[in-house]
Design an enzyme around this catalytic site. Sequence first.
Site, short mmCIF file in Angstrom:
data_model
loop_
_atom_site.label_atom_id
_atom_site.label_comp_id
_atom_site.label_asym_id
_atom_site.label_seq_id
_atom_site.Cartn_x
_atom_site.Cartn_y
_atom_site.Cartn_z
N LYS A 168 0.88 -1.18 0.00
CA LYS A 168 0.00 0.00 0.00
C LYS A 168 0.92 1.22 0.00
O LYS A 168 1.44 1.62 1.03
CB LYS A 168 -0.88 -0.02 1.26
CG LYS A 168 -2.22 0.61 1.11
CD LYS A 168 -2.35 2.09 1.12
CE LYS A 168 -1.72 2.95 2.16
NZ LYS A 168 -1.39 4.28 1.62
N GLU A 243 9.34 1.25 10.94
CA GLU A 243 10.41 2.24 10.73
C GLU A 243 9.74 3.59 10.82
O GLU A 243 9.04 4.01 9.90
CB GLU A 243 11.05 2.05 9.35
CG GLU A 243 11.72 0.71 9.13
CD GLU A 243 13.08 0.61 9.83
OE1 GLU A 243 13.58 1.63 10.34
OE2 GLU A 243 13.61 -0.50 9.88
N CYS A 277 13.82 10.44 7.23
CA CYS A 277 13.64 10.11 8.64
C CYS A 277 14.94 10.20 9.41
O CYS A 277 14.94 10.35 10.62
CB CYS A 277 13.05 8.71 8.76
SG CYS A 277 14.03 7.54 7.84
N GLU A 376 9.56 16.34 14.95
CA GLU A 376 10.25 16.12 13.68
C GLU A 376 9.83 17.23 12.70
O GLU A 376 8.64 17.38 12.42
CB GLU A 376 9.82 14.74 13.16
CG GLU A 376 10.62 14.25 12.00
CD GLU A 376 10.14 12.86 11.53
OE1 GLU A 376 8.95 12.53 11.71
OE2 GLU A 376 10.96 12.13 10.97
P1 NAD Z 1 2.48 8.60 7.27
O1 NAD Z 1 2.57 7.82 8.53
O2 NAD Z 1 1.51 9.68 7.18
O3 NAD Z 1 2.17 7.64 6.05
C1 NAD Z 1 2.92 6.48 5.80
C2 NAD Z 1 2.02 5.46 5.11
O4 NAD Z 1 0.97 5.09 6.00
C3 NAD Z 1 1.34 5.98 3.85
O5 NAD Z 1 1.27 4.94 2.90
C4 NAD Z 1 -0.05 6.31 4.34
O6 NAD Z 1 -1.02 6.27 3.33
C5 NAD Z 1 -0.28 5.20 5.33
N1 NAD Z 1 -1.32 5.44 6.33
C6 NAD Z 1 -1.71 6.60 6.87
N2 NAD Z 1 -2.72 6.38 7.75
C7 NAD Z 1 -2.96 5.05 7.75
C8 NAD Z 1 -3.88 4.19 8.44
N3 NAD Z 1 -4.76 4.67 9.32
N4 NAD Z 1 -3.83 2.86 8.18
C9 NAD Z 1 -2.94 2.35 7.31
N5 NAD Z 1 -2.06 3.12 6.62
C10 NAD Z 1 -2.07 4.44 6.85
O7 NAD Z 1 3.97 9.09 6.99
P2 NAD Z 1 4.49 9.96 5.76
O8 NAD Z 1 4.11 11.37 5.99
O9 NAD Z 1 4.12 9.33 4.46
O10 NAD Z 1 6.07 9.76 5.90
C11 NAD Z 1 6.85 10.56 6.69
C12 NAD Z 1 7.19 9.86 7.98
O11 NAD Z 1 7.84 8.63 7.72
C13 NAD Z 1 8.16 10.63 8.83
O12 NAD Z 1 7.77 10.60 10.17
C14 NAD Z 1 9.47 9.89 8.63
O13 NAD Z 1 10.39 10.06 9.67
C15 NAD Z 1 9.01 8.51 8.50
N6 NAD Z 1 10.02 7.69 7.82
C16 NAD Z 1 10.70 6.76 8.54
C17 NAD Z 1 11.68 6.00 7.92
C18 NAD Z 1 12.43 4.98 8.70
O14 NAD Z 1 13.03 4.12 8.09
N7 NAD Z 1 12.42 5.01 10.01
C19 NAD Z 1 11.95 6.16 6.56
C20 NAD Z 1 11.22 7.12 5.84
C21 NAD Z 1 10.25 7.87 6.50
#
Ligand code: NAD
Length: 472
Positions: A168, A243, A277, A376
């Site tokens: 997804k 992650e 991240c 963040e």
């Molecule tokens: P997000 O949590 O908003 O979204 C991530 C994914 O989750 C997307 O596919 C989104 O559609 C999905 N999602 C959102 N709500 C959901 C729900 N209720 N049920 C299932 N899926 C859902 O994060 P983002 O804004 O896309 O990404 C940025 C974040 O990701 C930052 O906090 C960053 O630090 C983190 N990140 C972490 C790593 C790591 O390896 N630790 C790597 C990249 C990004």
Amino acid sequence: MYIDGKWVKAVSNESFPVINPANGQQIGSVPKGGAEDAKLAVDAAEKAFQTWSKMTADQRGHLLRRWYETILDNKQEIAETLVLEQGKPMKEALGEITYAASFVYWYAEEGKRVYGETIPASHPDKRILVLKQPVGVVAAITPWNFPAAMITRKVAPALAAGCTVVIKPAEQTPLTALKLAEAAELAGIPKGVVNVVTGEPAEIGDQLLKDSRVRKVTFTGSTEVGKHLMRKAADTVKKISLELGGHAPFIIFADANLDLAVQGVLQSKFRNSGQTCICTNRVYVEKSIASQFIEKLRDASEKLTVGYGLEPETEIGPLIDEDAYKKVESHIQDAVQKGGKIESGGKRLTEFEGGYFVKPTIISGATEDMKIMQEETFGPVAPVMEFEELEEVVKRANNTPYGLAAYAYTENLKTAVSIAEQLEYGIVGINDALPSVVQAPFGGFKESGIGREGGHFGIDEFLEIKYVSLKI
Ligand code: NAD
């Protein structure tokens, strides 16, 4: 969407637009999938698991190798799609595709090294065998900031282990995910092994989480959504890898090579416009070199070229959307209100109509009570603070619920070892601002996550351990 080897519309027949963050214009549309589509994808993955899991690691490795080659054959095209929907500069997009492909290449081999164990038994007529077996159908939920690499870092080890997946992707960047699926199809990965469902995050997510056939959820994204998924996964006791967000400190000691430290902050803070991240979120500089460091950092950051990703000279692209910009703006305003001084940047560049471009921003005189020191930022803003003692800066660096990446620059071996051991972070870069590589374990302490991706650690996340007690 790509389900069971077919390119399909959503059951609802609805779609949603994909927007170019550089100008706000629509570049395409994808199906708005929901619960029914997610269920169909799990049906396909479950069916494919019966044969994929029984193939030899060599056979799977061969197909993964072809997937790797197909991704690289189409590197330019996938990178252009990535730039258009995500905004990062072309150079970074090409780098991401190479990095993404490296996981497929590496796990094509690593799948052959899923070794079990034999353990000496206490009875002469018993033998103890330990087998490692694929966990089953995997749900992979991925973010927009690395639309290609966050998929392959999960899917390559899952496939190598013998699992099948339902991906997804983030709603902002579904096209790159579909390009990767297209490459998998071209490479001959059998139908149902890789499925991509685009659409409603919560609806698709809920369906994947409540389906007991899904045995593993692997997620990269925000800590908030990660916690939500962890709660939901409890109902069917799925294996999970998370992650999540970070808040990286970047510590510069007086004996550091200052030019390298400046370059390190530029790489770690401004790459992907500060939207990674493991991006530096706060910079600590030893007091005796603080003013010299700030001057060098300001001069270097002012030379960075902000612009459209497809233009070759661009080094800094737009933020992903308005919400991202509002957060960055609020962190800058809050810092200024609390006494921070803007050394450079600090503003949105309004000449780019429809996009949210922020000039690399340096704030001196930052204090621990500022929002930017706790949340963040996910934008190109570097707050700088002074410190005097190693123990003091370690305490300040660790004073956060996050624990993903941390950086320290010093030429003193004792300082390097001491700080590396004391930082409560999953990844520590000593004189290195770009630590992400395929062979190493990537992941966080505390609220930055559970589990590791990359290296031999990454494939364990998709394996169950079975103990066979054999009486002869
Ligand atoms: P997000 O949590 O908003 O979204 C991530 C994914 O989750 C997307 O596919 C989104 O559609 C999905 N999602 C959102 N709500 C959901 C729900 N209720 N049920 C299932 N899926 C859902 O994060 P983002 O804004 O896309 O990404 C940025 C974040 O990701 C930052 O906090 C960053 O630090 C983190 N990140 C972490 C790593 C790591 O390896 N630790 C790597 C990249 C990004």
